[in-house]
Design an enzyme around this catalytic site. Structure first.
Site, PDB file in Angstrom:
ATOM      1  N   ARG A  62       0.816  -1.214   0.000  1.00 24.03           N
ATOM      2  CA  ARG A  62       0.000   0.000   0.000  1.00 24.03           C
ATOM      3  C   ARG A  62       0.854   1.271   0.000  1.00 24.03           C
ATOM      4  NH1 ARG A  62      -3.894   2.098   4.794  1.00 24.03           N
ATOM      5  NH2 ARG A  62      -5.280   3.448   3.561  1.00 24.03           N
ATOM      6  N   HIS A  66       0.355   5.271  -1.764  1.00 25.70           N
ATOM      7  CA  HIS A  66       0.304   6.516  -0.988  1.00 25.70           C
ATOM      8  C   HIS A  66       1.553   7.370  -1.190  1.00 25.70           C
ATOM      9  CE1 HIS A  66      -3.315   5.656   1.698  1.00 25.70           C
ATOM     10  NE2 HIS A  66      -3.266   4.695   0.808  1.00 25.70           N
ATOM     11  N   ASP A  67       2.656   6.761  -1.584  1.00 32.91           N
ATOM     12  CA  ASP A  67       3.847   7.549  -1.914  1.00 32.91           C
ATOM     13  C   ASP A  67       3.721   8.150  -3.313  1.00 32.91           C
ATOM     14  OD1 ASP A  67       6.400   8.688  -1.643  1.00 32.91           O
ATOM     15  OD2 ASP A  67       7.340   6.989  -2.633  1.00 32.91           O
ATOM     16  N   VAL A  70       1.328  11.216  -4.250  1.00 35.55           N
ATOM     17  CA  VAL A  70       1.611  12.525  -3.667  1.00 35.55           C
ATOM     18  C   VAL A  70       2.992  12.995  -4.122  1.00 35.55           C
ATOM     19  CG1 VAL A  70       1.777  13.835  -1.523  1.00 35.55           C
ATOM     20  CG2 VAL A  70       0.117  11.970  -1.719  1.00 35.55           C
ATOM     21  N   SER A  76       8.578  10.552  -0.097  1.00 32.77           N
ATOM     22  CA  SER A  76       8.141  11.668   0.755  1.00 32.77           C
ATOM     23  C   SER A  76       7.275  11.132   1.893  1.00 32.77           C
ATOM     24  CB  SER A  76       7.374  12.716  -0.059  1.00 32.77           C
ATOM     25  OG  SER A  76       6.260  12.124  -0.704  1.00 32.77           O
ATOM     26  N   ASN A  94      -3.670   8.379   6.132  1.00 33.88           N
ATOM     27  CA  ASN A  94      -2.521   7.602   6.607  1.00 33.88           C
ATOM     28  C   ASN A  94      -2.503   7.383   8.118  1.00 33.88           C
ATOM     29  OD1 ASN A  94      -1.862   7.806   3.932  1.00 33.88           O
ATOM     30  ND2 ASN A  94      -0.271   9.352   4.226  1.00 33.88           N
ATOM     31  N   PRO A 163      -7.727   9.468  -2.062  1.00 34.54           N
ATOM     32  CA  PRO A 163      -9.181   9.266  -2.112  1.00 34.54           C
ATOM     33  C   PRO A 163      -9.750   8.703  -0.814  1.00 34.54           C
ATOM     34  CG  PRO A 163      -8.073   7.493  -3.267  1.00 34.54           C
ATOM     35  CD  PRO A 163      -6.998   8.458  -2.847  1.00 34.54           C
ATOM     36  N   HIS A 193      -6.595  -4.646  -3.188  1.00 37.42           N
ATOM     37  CA  HIS A 193      -7.379  -4.977  -1.990  1.00 37.42           C
ATOM     38  C   HIS A 193      -7.704  -6.469  -1.944  1.00 37.42           C
ATOM     39  CE1 HIS A 193      -8.814  -0.521  -1.446  1.00 37.42           C
ATOM     40  NE2 HIS A 193      -7.510  -0.671  -1.287  1.00 37.42           N
ATOM     41  N   SER A 194      -7.043  -7.240  -2.763  1.00 30.97           N
ATOM     42  CA  SER A 194      -7.086  -8.689  -2.659  1.00 30.97           C
ATOM     43  C   SER A 194      -6.324  -9.172  -1.432  1.00 30.97           C
ATOM     44  CB  SER A 194      -6.447  -9.318  -3.908  1.00 30.97           C
ATOM     45  OG  SER A 194      -6.305 -10.705  -3.731  1.00 30.97           O
ATOM     46  N   ASP A 245     -10.868  -8.871   1.415  1.00 30.99           N
ATOM     47  CA  ASP A 245     -11.585  -9.866   0.604  1.00 30.99           C
ATOM     48  C   ASP A 245     -11.589 -11.197   1.350  1.00 30.99           C
ATOM     49  OD1 ASP A 245      -9.283 -11.347   0.075  1.00 30.99           O
ATOM     50  OD2 ASP A 245      -9.455 -11.207  -2.110  1.00 30.99           O
TER      51      ASP A 245
HETATM   52  C1  HEM Z   1      -8.952   3.375  -5.665  1.00 29.64           C
HETATM   53  C2  HEM Z   1      -8.850   4.082  -4.580  1.00 29.64           C
HETATM   54  C3  HEM Z   1      -8.468   3.521  -3.249  1.00 29.64           C
HETATM   55  C4  HEM Z   1      -9.069   3.799  -2.067  1.00 29.64           C
HETATM   56  C5  HEM Z   1     -10.258   4.730  -1.838  1.00 29.64           C
HETATM   57  C6  HEM Z   1      -8.397   3.022  -1.061  1.00 29.64           C
HETATM   58  C7  HEM Z   1      -8.709   3.057   0.276  1.00 29.64           C
HETATM   59  C8  HEM Z   1      -8.221   2.184   1.213  1.00 29.64           C
HETATM   60  C9  HEM Z   1      -8.649   2.119   2.582  1.00 29.64           C
HETATM   61  C10 HEM Z   1      -9.691   3.047   3.212  1.00 29.64           C
HETATM   62  C11 HEM Z   1      -7.986   1.105   3.177  1.00 29.64           C
HETATM   63  C12 HEM Z   1      -8.123   0.656   4.631  1.00 29.64           C
HETATM   64  C13 HEM Z   1      -7.543   1.702   5.526  1.00 29.64           C
HETATM   65  C14 HEM Z   1      -7.969   1.556   6.968  1.00 29.64           C
HETATM   66  O1  HEM Z   1      -9.150   1.334   7.231  1.00 29.64           O
HETATM   67  O2  HEM Z   1      -7.086   1.708   7.844  1.00 29.64           O
HETATM   68  C15 HEM Z   1      -7.115   0.518   2.189  1.00 29.64           C
HETATM   69  C16 HEM Z   1      -6.274  -0.549   2.410  1.00 29.64           C
HETATM   70  C17 HEM Z   1      -5.379  -1.017   1.488  1.00 29.64           C
HETATM   71  N1  HEM Z   1      -5.119  -0.457   0.248  1.00 29.64           N
HETATM   72 FE1  HEM Z   1      -6.270   0.885  -0.703  1.00 29.64          FE
HETATM   73  N2  HEM Z   1      -7.406   2.294  -1.639  1.00 29.64           N
HETATM   74  C18 HEM Z   1      -7.395   2.571  -2.977  1.00 29.64           C
HETATM   75  C19 HEM Z   1      -6.484   2.081  -3.910  1.00 29.64           C
HETATM   76  C20 HEM Z   1      -5.397   1.316  -3.590  1.00 29.64           C
HETATM   77  C21 HEM Z   1      -4.278   1.050  -4.462  1.00 29.64           C
HETATM   78  C22 HEM Z   1      -4.124   1.621  -5.867  1.00 29.64           C
HETATM   79  C23 HEM Z   1      -3.429   0.226  -3.777  1.00 29.64           C
HETATM   80  C24 HEM Z   1      -2.100  -0.363  -4.187  1.00 29.64           C
HETATM   81  C25 HEM Z   1      -1.634  -0.352  -5.401  1.00 29.64           C
HETATM   82  C26 HEM Z   1      -4.029  -0.038  -2.493  1.00 29.64           C
HETATM   83  C27 HEM Z   1      -3.532  -0.912  -1.548  1.00 29.64           C
HETATM   84  C28 HEM Z   1      -4.134  -1.181  -0.337  1.00 29.64           C
HETATM   85  C29 HEM Z   1      -3.766  -2.295   0.516  1.00 29.64           C
HETATM   86  C30 HEM Z   1      -2.764  -3.384   0.185  1.00 29.64           C
HETATM   87  C31 HEM Z   1      -4.540  -2.183   1.674  1.00 29.64           C
HETATM   88  C32 HEM Z   1      -4.470  -3.084   2.920  1.00 29.64           C
HETATM   89  C33 HEM Z   1      -3.359  -2.562   3.809  1.00 29.64           C
HETATM   90  C34 HEM Z   1      -3.136  -3.291   5.117  1.00 29.64           C
HETATM   91  O3  HEM Z   1      -3.696  -4.362   5.365  1.00 29.64           O
HETATM   92  O4  HEM Z   1      -2.357  -2.750   5.934  1.00 29.64           O
HETATM   93  N3  HEM Z   1      -5.196   0.660  -2.403  1.00 29.64           N
HETATM   94  N4  HEM Z   1      -7.259   1.205   1.006  1.00 29.64           N
END
Ligand code: HEM
Ligand SMILES: *[C@@H]1O[C@H](CO)[C@@H](O)[C@H](O)[C@H]1NC(C)=O
Ligand SMILES: *[C@@H]1O[C@H](CO)[C@@H](O)[C@H](O)[C@H]1NC(C)=O
Ligand SMILES: *[C@@H]1O[C@H](CO)[C@@H](O)[C@H](O)[C@H]1NC(C)=O
Ligand SMILES: *[C@@H]1O[C@H](CO)[C@@H](O)[C@H](O)[C@H]1NC(C)=O
Length: 332
Positions: A62, A66-67, A70, A76, A94, A163, A193-194, A245
């Site tokens: 992830r 986020h890097d 921005v 950063s 974050n 976002p 998010h797999s 998932d």
């Molecule tokens: C399309 C827009 C996206 C939104 C709105 C979004 C939002 C989020 C949110 C809200 C979480 C959980 C955060 C929490 O509740 O603490 C999350 C987790 C995660 N996101 Fe996204 N995400 C997006 C795209 C992406 C992309 C592009 C990637 C990587 C290329 C990514 C990778 C991940 C991963 C791997 C997790 C799980 C992290 C963990 O278990 O620590 N996300 N995301």
């Protein structure tokens, strides 16, 4: 900064030769001569981190998103706050959410012993993210390297750009387009998010007050909603986490199958099947994992290509810029 300070600062950059005002040329095998063990060291660090806790894979992966969104992939994100600078770690998306920064620190620590001052923190994130996916059962790809680490970070930029989990497909398409990422890229990259988890904080509005209606999101599968209501009751602990998932330790196309069945965790996930512009990609990826993997790799490479074109350096410690002590000294 005062004019004298600024002058000194630029003189310092000139002296150390670390300033690069134009984007770096990224290429495969960038460290073949200067640090041939680099990719091996990063992969080993990720392996060990995953043995400690499988979720480290998701959390590290992830960091790339986020890097890179921005001001480009410049690490950063990894800078700690200083008295003069609010960094990105405490930005809205974050704080209490991003994790596993210490895994990047571990890789950097080993790299600094083997080839000091050579491998950027920005490149470590890109390698680590690729390894996390591959080691979770996902695709493997060659990464382009040669990034520099930023001299600053911006909490404000992160707040303005990243976002919300409440976002709908329309706003996500618009956001990704700003980075030259297509609708297909958006859907494929959301497939990250797999793996991993999210907090109840990120989903309660959807369970109890979708779009301020006072009602749940009607597109949620009823059985799944019952499960979610139990996990994340109204007024409950927002820090409790659930799986993104049904197979959260395996990088596969289960995420898309879940979306087709109304079992997406975040609104930003489920919206991809609700809206017509993205629905066909979700369906396609749910039926064909290879198609998903191919599109995901393309998306990750484009994401990794984002650069700010600002001056950079190879940080010695991913959490602080190299020249910071000089500035503090001068200000006293
Ligand atoms: C399309 C827009 C996206 C939104 C709105 C979004 C939002 C989020 C949110 C809200 C979480 C959980 C955060 C929490 O509740 O603490 C999350 C987790 C995660 N996101 Fe996204 N995400 C997006 C795209 C992406 C992309 C592009 C990637 C990587 C290329 C990514 C990778 C991940 C991963 C791997 C997790 C799980 C992290 C963990 O278990 O620590 N996300 N995301
Ligand atoms: C999508 O979200 C944006 C921003 O929150 C909002 O302005 C827009 O009305 C929403 N679109 C739909 C179709 O719900
Ligand atoms: C997107 O592509 C256009 C045209 O090639 C380019 O001018 C622009 O800088 C790119 N934007 C980003 C964020 O990479
Ligand atoms: C639902 O959201 C709307 C708009 O944000 C708000 O005015 C309302 O008080 C909320 N209702 C509940 C029950 O939280
Ligand atoms: C989660 O825990 C952190 C740290 O203990 C706390 O500051 C924060 O308010 C909690 N967040 C939620 C949504 O409950």
């Amino acid at each position: 900064m005062s004019p004298v300070l600024l002058l000194l600062f630029f003189f310092f950059l000139l002296l150390t030769g670390t300033a690069t005002a134009k984007p770096a040329v990224l290429r495969r095998g960038f460290y073949t001569q200067t640090c041939p063990e680099a990719e091996f060291i990063v992969r080993n660090t990720i392996k060990e981190a995953m043995v400690r806790e499988a979720r480290n894979a998701a959390s590290v992966m992830r960091l790339q998103f986020h890097d890179c969104f921005v001001n480009g992939c410049d690490a950063s994100l990894l800078l700690d706050d200083t008295p003069n600078m609010l960094g990105e770690k405490l930005a809205l998306s974050n704080i209490n959410s991003l994790r596993s920064y210490e895994v990047i620190d571990e890789a950097k620590h080993v790299l600094e012993q083997i080839c000091p001052g050579v491998v950027s923190c920005a490149d470590i994130i890109i390698m680590a993210s690729r390894d996390a996916v591959a080691l979770s059962g996902g695709p493997h790809w060659e990464v382009k390297l040669g990034r520099k680490d930023s001299l600053t970070a911006s909490q404000e930029d992160s707040n303005n750009i990243m976002p919300s989990p409440r976002a709908n497909t329309t706003s996500l398409i618009d956001l990704f387009r700003k980075f030259n990422l297509s609708i297909k890229d958006l859907v494929a990259l959301s497939g990250s998010h797999s793996i991993g988890k999210a907090r109840c904080f990120s989903v309660v509005f959807r369970l109890y007050n979708q779009s301020g209606t006072g009602h749940p999101d009607p597109t949620i599968d009823p059985n799944f909603r019952e499960k979610m209501d139990k996990l994340c009751p109204l007024g409950g602990d927002g820090n409790v986490t659930g799986d993104l998932d049904a197979t959260r330790e395996t990088f596969d196309n289960q995420y898309f199958k879940d979306l087709v069945n109304g079992r997406g965790f975040l609104n930003s996930d489920q919206t991809l099947f609700v809206f017509a512009q993205t629905r066909e990609y979700v369906r396609q990826f749910s039926l064909n994992q290879n198609e998903f993997f191919k599109a995901f790799v393309e998306g990750m490479i484009k994401l990794g290509d984002l650069q700010s074109g600002r001056p950079g350096e190879i940080r010695r410690n991913c959490r602080v810029v190299n020249w910071q002590p000089v500035e503090i000294l001068l200000e006293e």
